[in-house]
Design a protein around this motif. Structure first.
Motif, PDB file in Angstrom:
ATOM      1  N   CYS A 163       0.846  -1.196   0.000  1.00 54.71           N
ATOM      2  CA  CYS A 163       0.000   0.000   0.000  1.00 54.71           C
ATOM      3  C   CYS A 163       0.880   1.245   0.000  1.00 54.71           C
TER       4      CYS A 163
ATOM      5  N   CYS B 151      -0.163   3.295   3.625  1.00 56.28           N
ATOM      6  CA  CYS B 151       0.194   2.831   4.974  1.00 56.28           C
ATOM      7  C   CYS B 151       1.281   1.763   4.970  1.00 56.28           C
TER       8      CYS B 151
ATOM      9  N   CYS C 223      -6.883  -1.676   0.177  1.00 57.00           N
ATOM     10  CA  CYS C 223      -6.039  -1.978   1.335  1.00 57.00           C
ATOM     11  C   CYS C 223      -6.892  -2.265   2.561  1.00 57.00           C
TER      12      CYS C 223
ATOM     13  N   GLY D 283      -5.812  -2.245   5.483  1.00 63.04           N
ATOM     14  CA  GLY D 283      -5.315  -1.403   6.575  1.00 63.04           C
ATOM     15  C   GLY D 283      -5.934  -0.018   6.560  1.00 63.04           C
ATOM     16  N   CYS D 284      -6.040   0.608   5.381  1.00 59.23           N
ATOM     17  CA  CYS D 284      -6.467   2.011   5.343  1.00 59.23           C
ATOM     18  C   CYS D 284      -7.499   2.323   4.264  1.00 59.23           C
TER      19      CYS D 284
HETATM   20 ZN   LIG Z   1      -3.025   0.981   3.350  1.00 55.82          ZN
END
Ligand SMILES: [Zn+2]
Length: 129
Positions: free
Chosen positions: A21, A24, A35, A37-38
């Motif tokens: 990514c 992040c 992603c 994560g984010c």
């Molecule tokens: Zn991310």
């Protein structure tokens, strides 16, 4: 025929391509669209590390039909050295030789033959490093 998910991910699986990514830094393998994560959709393509370590694992003693000849076998969540987490079989060792934190190496192997067509699906497994 191989499942649509398997076919979609095949190029990345064969080339060991992971996605990092751009926002992040989370690494996913096979690459994702978004992603986890984010939520960003921008990635750079990186190569999955050849080595990683076992985060957790389990021993499969009752398996789906296409894996039934392989029981008992180990399935582990492995974190590659560049941070991708993937679920994979750990082969060429006894279940009792595994432990959380053990080093493994990814190897390209036959995964299973598809039903009556006999099409062989390949992908990554892990062996002890
Ligand atoms: Zn991310």
């Amino acid at each position: 025929m191989p499942s649509p998910g398997y076919r979609r991910e095949m190029p990345q699986r064969y080339r060991m391509e992971a996605a990092k990514c751009k926002a992040c830094g989370e690494v996913s393998f096979p690459p994702r669209i978004v992603c986890s994560g984010c939520g960003t959709r921008e990635f750079e393509t990186i190569r999955l590390s050849e080595y990683g370590k076992i985060i957790t694992y389990t021993i499969i003693r009752v398996a789906p039909a296409q894996f039934s000849t392989q029981v008992p076998y180990s399935v582990a969540v492995v974190e590659s050295d560049n941070g991708a987490r993937l679920t994979t079989q750990v082969v060429d060792c006894k279940p009792e030789d595994l432990a959380i934190g053990k080093r493994v190496k990814f190897v390209f192997r036959k995964l299973y033959a598809e039903g009556h067509t006999g099409i062989i699906c390949y992908g990554y497994k892990a062996v002890r490093a």
